[in-house]
Design a protein around this motif. Structure first.
Motif, mmCIF file in Angstrom:
data_model
loop_
_atom_site.group_PDB
_atom_site.id
_atom_site.type_symbol
_atom_site.label_atom_id
_atom_site.label_comp_id
_atom_site.label_asym_id
_atom_site.label_seq_id
_atom_site.Cartn_x
_atom_site.Cartn_y
_atom_site.Cartn_z
ATOM 1 N N UNK A 118 0.966 -1.072 -0.105
ATOM 2 C CA UNK A 118 0.009 -0.164 0.031
ATOM 3 C C UNK A 118 0.967 1.302 0.092
ATOM 4 N N UNK A 119 2.096 1.297 0.687
ATOM 5 C CA UNK A 119 2.805 2.631 1.000
ATOM 6 C C UNK A 119 3.329 3.251 -0.395
ATOM 7 N N UNK A 120 4.068 2.403 -1.312
ATOM 8 C CA UNK A 120 4.354 2.853 -2.464
ATOM 9 C C UNK A 120 3.092 3.498 -3.385
ATOM 10 N N UNK A 121 2.293 2.344 -3.515
ATOM 11 C CA UNK A 121 1.098 2.693 -4.385
ATOM 12 C C UNK A 121 0.562 4.018 -3.884
ATOM 13 N N UNK A 122 0.255 4.176 -2.459
ATOM 14 C CA UNK A 122 -0.391 5.270 -1.924
ATOM 15 C C UNK A 122 0.219 6.516 -2.077
ATOM 16 N N UNK A 123 1.640 6.544 -1.787
ATOM 17 C CA UNK A 123 2.494 7.740 -1.697
ATOM 18 C C UNK A 123 2.683 8.387 -3.422
ATOM 19 N N UNK A 124 2.747 7.358 -4.195
ATOM 20 C CA UNK A 124 3.008 7.924 -5.637
ATOM 21 C C UNK A 124 1.434 8.459 -6.231
ATOM 22 N N UNK A 125 0.465 7.618 -5.595
ATOM 23 C CA UNK A 125 -0.917 7.955 -6.186
ATOM 24 C C UNK A 125 -1.145 9.373 -5.783
ATOM 25 N N UNK A 126 -1.060 9.670 -4.384
ATOM 26 C CA UNK A 126 -1.562 10.828 -3.693
ATOM 27 C C UNK A 126 -0.631 11.905 -4.408
ATOM 28 N N UNK A 127 0.688 11.618 -4.712
ATOM 29 C CA UNK A 127 1.637 12.857 -5.257
ATOM 30 C C UNK A 127 0.946 13.137 -6.600
ATOM 31 N N UNK A 128 0.590 11.963 -7.559
ATOM 32 C CA UNK A 128 0.225 12.400 -9.003
ATOM 33 C C UNK A 128 -1.149 13.008 -8.873
ATOM 34 N N UNK A 129 -2.125 12.543 -7.963
ATOM 35 C CA UNK A 129 -3.376 13.472 -7.898
ATOM 36 C C UNK A 129 -3.126 14.523 -7.546
ATOM 37 N N UNK A 130 -2.401 14.937 -6.572
ATOM 38 C CA UNK A 130 -2.151 16.346 -6.095
ATOM 39 C C UNK A 130 -1.573 17.118 -7.205
ATOM 40 N N UNK A 131 -0.470 16.443 -7.869
ATOM 41 C CA UNK A 131 0.120 17.285 -9.157
ATOM 42 C C UNK A 131 -1.118 17.537 -10.156
ATOM 43 N N UNK A 132 -1.868 16.684 -10.447
ATOM 44 C CA UNK A 132 -2.955 16.791 -11.650
ATOM 45 C C UNK A 132 -4.211 17.813 -11.097
#
Lengths: 244, 54, 221
Positions: free
Chosen positions: C1-15
């Motif tokens: 979950x951790x990798x997935x969550x971090x990258x996902x959140x970062x990309x959503x925030x960026x978008x």
């Protein structure tokens, strides 16, 4: 298998079979063409247009075979890092694209007098057209990088992605085709007479032997290209000393 | 002579049959010539490089 | 979950910060669709006949436009090298990035599609199957597109090359996506074709993150 990974070994074998395949290609063309064009009978339904079949079918077979050969070479390159496997895939691609194009062109030249149209969205023609785009993509990707090795790896992955998708695309195109009821093709493949088999096999042999012959020439030339790059590299590396 | 004219005529399908054979022949010959030429050019280039290095 | 969550959140925030990017994709979808009545003529029944196909083709092209930047930003600023070297499962990173990409481009396309279907005069029966087909099909579009986007990283002709690589692979989705809507319009059940789309999505989720990760690894090698 690992024996072939060594360029010297590979080229020894390639050079040994080279005159034989070239000979087979010449012989098959020499016997196949007159039989295909003259002595084989015209079809009672399709007349002389049936002679186009002797080019269309071998091109189709080679187009598909070369794609699988390319994918196998790419897999060997990616998994075992066999440089020769990659060179075989790379050297095959332009020929695969050519045979695919020839299959389509001959199919069209056969379709116009027989079905009254150059193009029908028949399942096989459509799949072949998509395969042609795969070849174009492979060639374009391999050529798109400053670093040739980067292009090799990227296009090898693409070849594998493509080959995994071949059955899916065929399944989809077949489904689509049966649903949309294409122009009915009155010519069934079953009425192929025995007289047609000999020229067909000869032309198939000629095309296959031609492919192997040119493949060996192209692999040689790819090997030389790599040697030239290495020589250039070491020249550049030697440059500062020369300036002193 | 008639037989030869019949052969060229291809039962009225001359355009289709001969263009299919013509295009195929040109493509195959073109592929062969291109491949051989590339090989020769690279061989020459390689020889020059090798000689320049002594 | 951790990798997935971090990258996902970062990309959503960026978008979210760069929300103009997503809007551009939606705008392209709208404009490309609206071009068809001008090219074909405004006859309502003709437009209704071609509506499912037009919407699917333009949606695929719009999604394709947005793929260019999927990994390019991380590739250029070196984040990608870090992600590859970090030893984290790269296919998880890929899956996170693609999920984020789908939520910021696929979902907006899905939301706007009924409006565009109205302009093409598509019969009412087609709306639900259209949404269902896009819902099941667009994840596959993003997943397959991810492979292409990773392959063309650092190449000379990125965008055009990407479309040449990816569009042929989209043909099955296009066939079954369009067919789902059309079968509903001709009074059949779209169930089987939607099932096939779901099957494609499962296959794509299984294989494409892995292929994309391989492509990314060789890109930064």
């Amino acid at each position: 298998m690992h024996r072939f990974a060594n360029p010297t070994q590979f080229m020894r074998i390639a050079n040994a079979i080279y005159p034989w395949v070239a000979g087979v290609a010449i012989l098959c063309f020499l016997f196949g063409l007159p039989i295909a064009l003259i002595t084989s009978p015209a079809d009672y339904q399709q007349g002389n247009t049936v002679r186009i079949l002797y080019l269309h079918v071998p091109a189709a077979v080679l187009a598909e075979m070369i794609y699988y050969a390319m994918a196998a070479g790419s897999a060997a390159y990616l998994i075992w890092r066999h440089p020769m496997a990659n060179l075989v895939a790379k050297a095959s691609a332009p020929m695969g694209a050519m045979f695919t194009a020839l299959c389509l062109i001959c199919g069209m030249l056969w379709g116009e007098p027989m079905w009254g149209t150059f193009w029908v969205w028949d399942a096989r023609l459509t799949s072949t057209l998509i395969m042609f785009f795969f070849y174009l993509g492979y060639l374009a990707l391999g050529d798109a990088f400053e670093d040739p090795e980067r292009g090799d790896r990227a296009s090898a992955i693409l070849a594998l992605v493509g080959v995994v998708n071949v059955p899916i695309i065929k399944f989809s195109v077949n489904w689509w085709n049966t649903l949309h009821q294409p122009a009915s093709l009155s010519l069934t493949k079953s009425n192929m007479s025995g007289d047609m088999l000999l020229p067909l096999f000869l032309m198939m042999g000629a095309y296959a032997a031609f492919y192997v012959t040119v493949l060996i020439i192209r692999v040689r030339s790819e090997l030389l290209a790599a040697k030239i790059r290495n020589a250039r590299m070491s020249q550049i590396a030697a440059m500062p000393q020369m300036a002193e | 002579m008639d037989a030869f004219r019949d052969f060229l005529d291809m039962g009225g399908y001359a355009v289709w049959v001969w263009s299919a054979y013509g295009i195929s022949a040109l493509s195959l010959i073109g592929m062969l010539v291109w491949s051989v030429r590339t090989l020769k050019a690279r061989q020459k280039e390689f020889d020059v490089l090798k000689n320049s290095r002594g | 979950m951790s990798v997935f969550g971090t990258v996902f959140k970062r990309d959503i925030r960026h978008a979210v910060r760069q929300s103009a990017d997503s809007l551009t994709v939606v705008a392209f979808f709208a404009i490309a669709t609206v071009l068809f009545p001008f090219g074909i003529g405004p006859e309502a029944n003709v437009l209704a006949r071609i509506a499912p196909g037009v919407l699917w083709v333009t949606a695929l092209l719009a999604a394709l436009l947005s793929l260019d930047r999927l990994f390019a930003i991380d590739y250029e600023d070196g984040t990608l090298d870090q992600l590859v070297l970090s030893g984290q499962p790269l296919s998880m990173v890929v899956l996170a990035k693609i999920t984020a990409h789908w939520m910021t481009t696929g979902v907006p396309l899905l939301v706007i599609s009924p409006v565009l279907a109205v302009t093409l005069n598509m019969p009412k029966d087609g709306y639900l199957p259209l949404l269902a087909a896009l819902l099941l099909g667009t994840p596959t579009v993003s997943l397959i597109g991810g492979i292409g986007a990773a392959l063309v990283l650092g190449s000379r002709r990125g965008g055009v090359l990407l479309s040449l690589l990816v569009l042929p692979l989209y043909i099955p989705i296009l066939i079954f996506g369009t067919m789902s809507v059309e079968s509903a319009l001709t009074g059949q059940t779209p169930g089987p074709t939607l099932m096939v789309l779901a099957g494609f999505a499962v296959l794509a989720v299984t294989f494409s993150p892995w292929a994309t990760a391989a492509a990314l690894r060789q890109a930064v090698e």
